[in-house]
Design an enzyme around this catalytic site. Structure first.
Site, PDB file in Angstrom:
ATOM      1  N   HIS A  53     -19.779 -27.117  24.985  1.00  0.00           N
ATOM      2  CA  HIS A  53     -18.637 -27.520  24.176  1.00  0.00           C
ATOM      3  C   HIS A  53     -17.471 -26.506  24.188  1.00  0.00           C
ATOM      4  O   HIS A  53     -16.331 -26.873  24.458  1.00  0.00           O
ATOM      5  CB  HIS A  53     -19.051 -27.753  22.720  1.00  0.00           C
ATOM      6  CG  HIS A  53     -20.239 -28.664  22.563  1.00  0.00           C
ATOM      7  ND1 HIS A  53     -20.451 -29.759  23.369  1.00  0.00           N
ATOM      8  CD2 HIS A  53     -21.281 -28.647  21.697  1.00  0.00           C
ATOM      9  CE1 HIS A  53     -21.555 -30.371  22.996  1.00  0.00           C
ATOM     10  NE2 HIS A  53     -22.085 -29.723  21.985  1.00  0.00           N
ATOM     11  N   LYS A 111     -14.168 -36.447  21.650  1.00  0.00           N
ATOM     12  CA  LYS A 111     -13.528 -36.329  20.323  1.00  0.00           C
ATOM     13  C   LYS A 111     -12.024 -36.583  20.461  1.00  0.00           C
ATOM     14  O   LYS A 111     -11.398 -36.148  21.426  1.00  0.00           O
ATOM     15  CB  LYS A 111     -13.782 -34.943  19.718  1.00  0.00           C
ATOM     16  CG  LYS A 111     -15.243 -34.760  19.294  1.00  0.00           C
ATOM     17  CD  LYS A 111     -15.432 -33.474  18.532  1.00  0.00           C
ATOM     18  CE  LYS A 111     -16.904 -33.166  18.319  1.00  0.00           C
ATOM     19  NZ  LYS A 111     -17.498 -33.821  17.156  1.00  0.00           N
ATOM     20  N   ASP A 153     -26.589 -23.482  23.337  1.00  0.00           N
ATOM     21  CA  ASP A 153     -26.443 -24.757  22.617  1.00  0.00           C
ATOM     22  C   ASP A 153     -24.981 -25.188  22.494  1.00  0.00           C
ATOM     23  O   ASP A 153     -24.679 -26.372  22.569  1.00  0.00           O
ATOM     24  CB  ASP A 153     -27.061 -24.600  21.212  1.00  0.00           C
ATOM     25  CG  ASP A 153     -27.077 -25.908  20.431  1.00  0.00           C
ATOM     26  OD1 ASP A 153     -27.541 -26.922  20.996  1.00  0.00           O
ATOM     27  OD2 ASP A 153     -26.628 -25.930  19.271  1.00  0.00           O
ATOM     28  N   HIS A 170     -20.326 -34.369  24.318  1.00  0.00           N
ATOM     29  CA  HIS A 170     -19.693 -35.273  23.362  1.00  0.00           C
ATOM     30  C   HIS A 170     -18.382 -34.711  22.798  1.00  0.00           C
ATOM     31  O   HIS A 170     -17.561 -35.445  22.285  1.00  0.00           O
ATOM     32  CB  HIS A 170     -20.671 -35.719  22.268  1.00  0.00           C
ATOM     33  CG  HIS A 170     -20.924 -34.706  21.193  1.00  0.00           C
ATOM     34  ND1 HIS A 170     -21.745 -33.634  21.370  1.00  0.00           N
ATOM     35  CD2 HIS A 170     -20.453 -34.605  19.933  1.00  0.00           C
ATOM     36  CE1 HIS A 170     -21.768 -32.911  20.255  1.00  0.00           C
ATOM     37  NE2 HIS A 170     -20.990 -33.483  19.365  1.00  0.00           N
TER      38      HIS A 170
HETATM   39  C1  BG6 Z   1     -24.777 -30.359  19.570  1.00  0.00           C
HETATM   40  C2  BG6 Z   1     -25.587 -29.145  19.266  1.00  0.00           C
HETATM   41  O1  BG6 Z   1     -24.472 -30.423  20.942  1.00  0.00           O
HETATM   42  O2  BG6 Z   1     -23.557 -30.314  18.848  1.00  0.00           O
HETATM   43  C3  BG6 Z   1     -25.846 -29.046  17.762  1.00  0.00           C
HETATM   44  O3  BG6 Z   1     -26.826 -29.214  19.950  1.00  0.00           O
HETATM   45  C4  BG6 Z   1     -24.558 -29.105  17.003  1.00  0.00           C
HETATM   46  O4  BG6 Z   1     -26.548 -27.833  17.472  1.00  0.00           O
HETATM   47  C5  BG6 Z   1     -23.726 -30.317  17.434  1.00  0.00           C
HETATM   48  O5  BG6 Z   1     -24.867 -29.210  15.624  1.00  0.00           O
HETATM   49  C6  BG6 Z   1     -22.351 -30.285  16.818  1.00  0.00           C
HETATM   50  O6  BG6 Z   1     -21.692 -31.488  17.096  1.00  0.00           O
HETATM   51  P1  BG6 Z   1     -20.565 -32.049  16.108  1.00  0.00           P
HETATM   52  O7  BG6 Z   1     -20.031 -33.242  16.816  1.00  0.00           O
HETATM   53  O8  BG6 Z   1     -21.225 -32.338  14.822  1.00  0.00           O
HETATM   54  O9  BG6 Z   1     -19.570 -30.939  16.003  1.00  0.00           O
END
Ligand code: BG6
Length: 492
Positions: free
Chosen positions: A243, A185, A238, A181
């Site tokens: 990411h 962004k 994670d 995801h």
């Molecule tokens: C998720 C993780 O992929 O991303 C979580 O599993 C984390 O642990 C989250 O809190 C963070 O996403 P964002 O969009 O809130 O930065």
């Protein structure tokens, strides 16, 4: 300036795990927003599937509650909510058995217009393979079908290979949409625009002009009732495997020949392949893992990770790494990565630190020349700031000042910033895989991550501590300060 909204082709989104957390928090609100912006064609339908015994009416009520909870009041339009709820259908399916599949088939075959079918598996990864197999067995996959899956995509290379193989046995790679995801962004996409829609940066985008890069994803939340999953995973799996490495790839990749999905993903893959391995020999110098202890965060006093978990654990809630991309463009430029839970602030940013001026012509009275920085703030307060030196205005001689050329989204665009899922969910329907991870990328990322985990075990690298509400353990500060650099912890 009003955004131009282009509706997508008619589709059926089938959400497995339709009563789960992801559906409530993200998927239903994201699709509602797209509907509210006029992007869903009249014929678009959503079919939620799960094990719960619910009627369509009951599911609609469930969805209404989700929208009331997760869509801010000012964006809730009653007419649109009613229209959106009418699109919803519900099918009870036990994905591990043959129960419910015929009902799903008849729901899908009610419409015979060759519409796109997107199967979103908002369920645990253990069910990805079995659901793909059931869809195939019940003849529900056609040429226009797509499969959407999301992390954890494995917990190491062997399990990722197996998962990709299980899914790949039933769906072609161009039908599989692996969500990260972060790629949805706004600022992350803006990085692409900044690098490849401006002639300004490319000549500077290399080791001759860039001193180092920092990527920070700091959260103030703890493990939020996900301790079961999180403890088996830890921050490296994670957050970093997906990411942070994706962000690193977008910063470091060569310009692709087009924004075609494979052109872009080929370049990201080359970056992953160029990462210098962190192994037993160099893990101590290039990595720090840590857990938060109790402390005071922005929301007040909070327990430590082990108290939250209720048992002993060596899982890291914080990781800092010094990564290196071994190629001509980046030789000798460290990429410092760090991410953690319960940190001092919620702040995700990419900082490109340029090299110092080769020689200063100004005397001491002018003050120090501070290196230029390009700061891409992902959240909160999305912005792009280019820090430069100027003359402090006014009389009194030359005094230098470090100021940002500031492109804060909230100040410059009078519109709601869409959630990453809004873009990604409709890219699936458009068949655009540019912002999704290809199979080989996921595997390559694990190929770099696995040895780090192994090195931590083999060298028994200690799990350090940091108080909740801080910027991480002192060892992370020491790691970067050994190189005469400091972490960017604020608005600089
Ligand atoms: C998720 C993780 O992929 O991303 C979580 O599993 C984390 O642990 C989250 O809190 C963070 O996403 P964002 O969009 O809130 O930065």
């Amino acid at each position: 300036m009003t955004r131009q909204i282009i509706p997508v082709d008619p589709f059926d989104y089938i959400i497995f795990g339709g009563t789960g957390d992801l559906a409530q928090r993200k998927l239903l609100p994201a699709l509602y927003h797209r509907d509210n912006d006029g992007q869903l064609p009249d014929a678009a339908r959503l079919i939620a599937a799960s094990r719960s015994d619910l009627s369509t009416r009951e599911y609609q009520n469930f969805a209404r509650e989700a929208l009331e909870t997760y869509v801010p009041e000012k964006h809730r339009d009653q007419d649109c909510i009613e229209r959106f709820l009418k699109r919803l259908d519900y099918v009870q399916i036990d994905v591990t058995s043959d129960v419910g599949w015929d009902e799903l088939k008849s729901a899908l075959e009610m419409e015979q217009d060759g519409r796109i079918r997107a199967f979103y598996l908002a369920v645990g990864p253990g069910l990805f393979g079995p659901i793909a197999a059931q869809l195939d067995k019940h003849d529900l996959i056609d040429d226009r079908s797509r499969l959407v899956i999301e992390k954890p995509l494995g917990r190491d290379l062997p399990s990722a290979l197996e998962l990709n193989q299980d899914v790949g046995a039933h769906f072609r790679e161009d039908q599989v949409f692996r969500i990260d995801h972060y790629l949805g962004k706004e600022t992350v996409q803006n990085l692409l625009a900044l690098r490849f829609a401006n002639a300004l940066f490319e000549p500077l985008w290399n080791a001759s002009h860039i001193d180092h890069v920092q990527i920070t994803v700091a959260e103030t939340v703890g493990v939020e009732g996900r301790a079961g999953y999180y403890d088996k995973s830890g921050a490296l799996r994670d957050m970093v495997q997906n990411h942070l490495l994706q962000l690193l790839c977008l910063v470091a990749m060569e310009p692709p020949s087009s924004d075609d999905a494979d052109a872009l993903r080929d370049e990201k893959l080359k970056v992953l392949r160029s990462l210098k391995p962190i192994t037993e020999q160099n893990a101590d110098a290039n990595s720090v893992r840590a857990q938060y202890k109790s402390g005071v965060g922005p929301e007040g006093k909070v327990d430590g990770y082990l108290e939250e978990l209720g048992e002993e654990s060596t899982s890291a809630t914080f990781v800092a790494l010094k990564a290196e991309v071994e190629n001509w463009r980046w030789a000798g430029v460290p990429f410092y990565l760090r991410t953690g839970k319960r940190m001092a602030a919620r702040m995700s940013e990419i900082v490109i630190n340029f090299r110092p001026v080769p020689h200063s012509i100004f005397g001491e009275a002018a003050g120090k020349t501070i290196n230029n920085k390009l700061v891409l703030r992902l959240q909160p307060d999305e912005s792009v700031k280019q820090w430069i030196m100027i003359k402090d205005p006014g009389p009194g001689g030359m005094r230098l000042k470090h100021v940002p050329l500031d492109m804060s989204f909230a100040d410059n665009f009078d519109e709601r910033s869409p959630d990453a899922y809004e873009r990604l969910l409709l890219d699936v329907i458009r068949g655009n895989q540019t912002l999704f991870m290809r199979r080989d990328e996921v595997e390559e990322a694990w190929r770099w991550i696995d040895p780090i985990l192994q090195a931590w075990t083999d060298t028994a690298q200690p799990v350090r501590n940091y108080p909740a509400g801080s910027w991480g353990p002192s060892q992370s500060i020491a790691m970067i300060e050994r190189d005469q650099r400091t972490w960017n912890d604020g608005d600089m």
